[in-house]
Design an enzyme around this catalytic site. Sequence first.
Site, mmCIF file in Angstrom:
data_model
loop_
_atom_site.group_PDB
_atom_site.id
_atom_site.type_symbol
_atom_site.label_atom_id
_atom_site.label_comp_id
_atom_site.label_asym_id
_atom_site.label_seq_id
_atom_site.Cartn_x
_atom_site.Cartn_y
_atom_site.Cartn_z
ATOM 1 N N LEU A 1 3.548 -11.813 10.852
ATOM 2 C CA LEU A 1 4.253 -10.709 10.197
ATOM 3 C C LEU A 1 4.864 -11.187 8.895
ATOM 4 C CD1 LEU A 1 6.346 -8.897 12.957
ATOM 5 C CD2 LEU A 1 4.716 -7.849 11.383
ATOM 6 N N LYS B 1 -5.961 1.388 -8.893
ATOM 7 C CA LYS B 1 -6.335 2.651 -8.243
ATOM 8 C C LYS B 1 -5.682 3.817 -8.993
ATOM 9 C CE LYS B 1 -8.501 3.326 -5.083
ATOM 10 N NZ LYS B 1 -9.984 3.510 -4.936
ATOM 11 N N ARG C 1 4.946 -10.952 1.205
ATOM 12 C CA ARG C 1 4.045 -10.649 0.078
ATOM 13 C C ARG C 1 4.912 -10.352 -1.145
ATOM 14 N NH1 ARG C 1 0.373 -5.476 1.192
ATOM 15 N NH2 ARG C 1 -1.051 -6.981 2.115
ATOM 16 N N ASN D 1 -5.475 3.232 6.720
ATOM 17 C CA ASN D 1 -6.482 3.509 7.745
ATOM 18 C C ASN D 1 -6.562 2.375 8.767
ATOM 19 O OD1 ASN D 1 -9.187 5.487 6.496
ATOM 20 N ND2 ASN D 1 -7.157 5.396 5.613
ATOM 21 N N ARG E 1 4.232 1.567 7.393
ATOM 22 C CA ARG E 1 2.987 2.161 6.906
ATOM 23 C C ARG E 1 2.728 3.431 7.722
ATOM 24 N NH1 ARG E 1 4.312 -0.699 3.504
ATOM 25 N NH2 ARG E 1 3.132 -2.247 2.321
ATOM 26 N N TYR F 1 -3.601 -4.141 -7.315
ATOM 27 C CA TYR F 1 -4.486 -3.210 -6.599
ATOM 28 C C TYR F 1 -4.076 -1.764 -6.853
ATOM 29 C CZ TYR F 1 -6.074 -0.198 -2.835
ATOM 30 O OH TYR F 1 -6.584 0.871 -2.135
ATOM 31 N N THR G 1 -5.593 6.197 -2.865
ATOM 32 C CA THR G 1 -4.622 5.714 -1.884
ATOM 33 C C THR G 1 -3.231 6.257 -2.161
ATOM 34 O OG1 THR G 1 -3.494 3.692 -1.151
ATOM 35 C CG2 THR G 1 -4.422 3.644 -3.358
ATOM 36 N N ASP G 2 -2.411 6.287 -1.115
ATOM 37 C CA ASP G 2 -1.002 6.700 -1.294
ATOM 38 C C ASP G 2 -0.206 5.652 -2.082
ATOM 39 O OD1 ASP G 2 -0.885 4.711 0.660
ATOM 40 O OD2 ASP G 2 0.225 5.907 2.122
ATOM 41 N N GLU G 3 -0.771 4.443 -2.222
ATOM 42 C CA GLU G 3 -0.008 3.375 -2.895
ATOM 43 C C GLU G 3 0.218 3.650 -4.381
ATOM 44 O OE1 GLU G 3 -1.172 -0.593 -2.080
ATOM 45 O OE2 GLU G 3 -1.680 -0.142 -0.013
HETATM 46 P P1 NAD Z 1 -13.475 -2.221 1.785
HETATM 47 O O1 NAD Z 1 -13.003 -3.362 0.958
HETATM 48 O O2 NAD Z 1 -13.668 -2.382 3.249
HETATM 49 O O3 NAD Z 1 -14.875 -1.673 1.209
HETATM 50 C C1 NAD Z 1 -15.146 -1.600 -0.165
HETATM 51 C C2 NAD Z 1 -16.668 -1.486 -0.336
HETATM 52 O O4 NAD Z 1 -16.945 -1.358 -1.750
HETATM 53 C C3 NAD Z 1 -17.428 -2.723 0.157
HETATM 54 O O5 NAD Z 1 -18.559 -2.325 0.899
HETATM 55 C C4 NAD Z 1 -17.857 -3.439 -1.130
HETATM 56 O O6 NAD Z 1 -19.058 -4.161 -0.990
HETATM 57 C C5 NAD Z 1 -18.000 -2.260 -2.089
HETATM 58 N N1 NAD Z 1 -17.838 -2.651 -3.488
HETATM 59 C C6 NAD Z 1 -16.851 -3.417 -4.023
HETATM 60 N N2 NAD Z 1 -17.055 -3.593 -5.347
HETATM 61 C C7 NAD Z 1 -18.183 -2.888 -5.653
HETATM 62 C C8 NAD Z 1 -18.890 -2.673 -6.856
HETATM 63 N N3 NAD Z 1 -18.496 -3.220 -8.007
HETATM 64 N N4 NAD Z 1 -19.998 -1.896 -6.825
HETATM 65 C C9 NAD Z 1 -20.434 -1.348 -5.670
HETATM 66 N N5 NAD Z 1 -19.794 -1.530 -4.478
HETATM 67 C C10 NAD Z 1 -18.690 -2.288 -4.476
HETATM 68 O O7 NAD Z 1 -12.458 -1.036 1.469
HETATM 69 P P2 NAD Z 1 -11.945 0.172 2.357
HETATM 70 O O8 NAD Z 1 -10.713 -0.233 3.044
HETATM 71 O O9 NAD Z 1 -13.077 0.729 3.129
HETATM 72 O O10 NAD Z 1 -11.526 1.186 1.183
HETATM 73 C C11 NAD Z 1 -12.473 2.101 0.657
HETATM 74 C C12 NAD Z 1 -11.787 2.990 -0.362
HETATM 75 O O11 NAD Z 1 -10.702 3.679 0.252
HETATM 76 C C13 NAD Z 1 -11.186 2.232 -1.550
HETATM 77 O O12 NAD Z 1 -11.379 3.014 -2.703
HETATM 78 C C14 NAD Z 1 -9.701 2.147 -1.204
HETATM 79 O O13 NAD Z 1 -8.911 2.071 -2.354
HETATM 80 C C15 NAD Z 1 -9.499 3.457 -0.476
HETATM 81 N N6 NAD Z 1 -8.399 3.509 0.507
HETATM 82 C C16 NAD Z 1 -8.297 2.557 1.484
HETATM 83 C C17 NAD Z 1 -7.304 2.657 2.449
HETATM 84 C C18 NAD Z 1 -7.172 1.654 3.576
HETATM 85 O O14 NAD Z 1 -6.265 1.763 4.384
HETATM 86 N N7 NAD Z 1 -8.070 0.678 3.703
HETATM 87 C C19 NAD Z 1 -6.393 3.718 2.386
HETATM 88 C C20 NAD Z 1 -6.512 4.668 1.366
HETATM 89 C C21 NAD Z 1 -7.538 4.558 0.444
HETATM 90 O O1 TDX Z 2 -1.092 -10.652 8.099
HETATM 91 C C1 TDX Z 2 -0.483 -9.671 7.654
HETATM 92 N N1 TDX Z 2 0.813 -9.476 8.022
HETATM 93 C C2 TDX Z 2 1.548 -8.422 7.573
HETATM 94 O O2 TDX Z 2 2.731 -8.278 7.938
HETATM 95 C C3 TDX Z 2 -1.101 -8.724 6.750
HETATM 96 C C4 TDX Z 2 -2.538 -8.905 6.326
HETATM 97 C C5 TDX Z 2 -0.363 -7.663 6.322
HETATM 98 N N2 TDX Z 2 0.938 -7.510 6.705
HETATM 99 C C6 TDX Z 2 1.697 -6.320 6.260
HETATM 100 C C7 TDX Z 2 1.624 -5.975 4.796
HETATM 101 C C8 TDX Z 2 1.754 -4.461 4.822
HETATM 102 O O3 TDX Z 2 3.120 -4.084 4.911
HETATM 103 O O4 TDX Z 2 1.096 -5.213 6.950
HETATM 104 C C9 TDX Z 2 1.066 -4.049 6.118
HETATM 105 C C10 TDX Z 2 -0.367 -3.587 5.934
HETATM 106 O O5 TDX Z 2 -1.039 -4.565 5.152
HETATM 107 P P1 TDX Z 2 -2.549 -4.380 4.633
HETATM 108 O O6 TDX Z 2 -3.457 -4.177 5.789
HETATM 109 O O7 TDX Z 2 -2.843 -5.477 3.697
HETATM 110 O O8 TDX Z 2 -2.471 -2.962 3.909
HETATM 111 P P2 TDX Z 2 -1.613 -2.405 2.653
HETATM 112 O O9 TDX Z 2 -1.209 -3.479 1.731
HETATM 113 O O10 TDX Z 2 -0.581 -1.475 3.212
HETATM 114 O O11 TDX Z 2 -2.792 -1.540 1.937
HETATM 115 C C11 TDX Z 2 -3.711 -0.779 2.746
HETATM 116 O O12 TDX Z 2 -3.408 0.578 2.733
HETATM 117 C C12 TDX Z 2 -3.615 1.289 1.552
HETATM 118 C C13 TDX Z 2 -5.151 -0.983 2.275
HETATM 119 O O13 TDX Z 2 -5.465 -2.363 2.291
HETATM 120 C C14 TDX Z 2 -5.366 -0.386 0.930
HETATM 121 O O14 TDX Z 2 -6.741 -0.487 0.557
HETATM 122 C C15 TDX Z 2 -4.990 1.056 0.984
HETATM 123 O O15 TDX Z 2 -5.072 1.627 -0.293
#
Ligand code: NAD
Ligand code: TDX
Length: 330
Positions: A202, A150, A269, A176, A210, A146, A119-121
């Site tokens: 919010l 990562k 947060r 995403n 983001r 988190y 992740t970019d985080e």
């Molecule tokens: P998600 O939480 O929707 O999915 C995570 C999946 O991993 C789930 O299916 C869960 O069952 C599985 N999992 C968790 N612990 C496990 C374990 N111990 N063994 C096997 N499987 C396990 O997450 P996501 O949003 O789809 O993110 C997927 C990946 O992308 C992560 O590595 C996250 O850091 C990265 N990522 C997410 C975002 C975002 O915006 N969501 C952005 C950049 C990178």
């Molecule tokens: O109810 C909400 N209200 C709100 O203002 C929630 C759930 C979030 N937020 C804000 C927090 C963040 O600034 O919105 C923004 C996005 O929040 P999240 O969806 O929790 O994402 P973020 O914390 O940015 O992290 C996401 O992007 C990077 C993914 O969850 C991570 O897995 C990924 O690595």
Amino acid sequence: MRLLVTGGAGFIGSNFVRHVQRERPDWEIVVYDLLTYAGDRRNVEGLDRVSLVVGDICDEQALEGAVAECDAVVHFAAESHNDNSLHSPFPFVHTNVVGTYHVLEAVRRHGRRLHHISTDEVYGDLALDDPARFTPQTPYNPSSPYSSTKAGSDLLVRAWARSFGVQATISNCSNNYGPYQHVEKFIPRQITEVLSGRRPKLYGRGENVRDWIHTEDHSSGVLAILERGRIGETYLIGADGECSNRRVVELLLRLMGRAADDYELVDDRPGHDLRYAIDASKLRDELGWRPRYADFERGLADTVAWYRANRAWWEPQKAATEARYEVLGR
Ligand code: NAD
Ligand code: TDX
């Protein structure tokens, strides 16, 4: 090609599985997923040439067996939600750090290609008016449990590549959005709040920014790196989608036929990162990757339509998710 996808039953992993299944019809895909609260077998059910192994990446033996039978591994499995990591950090250390260690040891023993999803985080945050964006040279500076776990997993991958010659690449992607995203995350939470007759929530004043990318574009970036990326390299994936949280909520409310100011401001947060922004020029220039979902408003409209049409998918998660937020006061 027989591809192992850890975390392939989650949001981004399952979109990636469907992407590869469409784009590479001669590949076989094995999803390796623990099916935690965030994983759902329905996300990958009924897909040709896709099978599911329910297993933990921290279970050395089970993982070893799965890795041995595949040619390459794309590692998505992680605990992924910042708010959960602030409430209960241990699962993040365990899955994201220890789990990635086990993935690395398994691919090392079997000489398999690995692509690690991050992740970019890991780069921390930027000021709102900073002209800089994250590049592969930006120093790591994570803020939350988190993002620090990562970051730790990325460093393990780099060390295993250098010290043991593991054939690995890493990608760090921005936020995403799209179908099948758990309702705990920002965009689906707000859409499903409106669909449940409540108001979007919010954090703080909604000023945080983001850099949004459609999950399909993340998938095409990962496939390009898996096939053509240089071993040992890190690529950033982003689609120039910077937008404040307030603006996202206003867009969603308008798309859903509600007044643009019909939202609530709730407690912020702790340690909330202010802004993320990705410079993806390395991926564009080296591998010729281009995002296809450049119109964020259209992507949001499609996402709203998906949640409207798939209530049976998200309704079972919704009450438990909101109960967790209730405890956090958000
Ligand atoms: P998600 O939480 O929707 O999915 C995570 C999946 O991993 C789930 O299916 C869960 O069952 C599985 N999992 C968790 N612990 C496990 C374990 N111990 N063994 C096997 N499987 C396990 O997450 P996501 O949003 O789809 O993110 C997927 C990946 O992308 C992560 O590595 C996250 O850091 C990265 N990522 C997410 C975002 C975002 O915006 N969501 C952005 C950049 C990178
Ligand atoms: O109810 C909400 N209200 C709100 O203002 C929630 C759930 C979030 N937020 C804000 C927090 C963040 O600034 O919105 C923004 C996005 O929040 P999240 O969806 O929790 O994402 P973020 O914390 O940015 O992290 C996401 O992007 C990077 C993914 O969850 C991570 O897995 C990924 O690595």
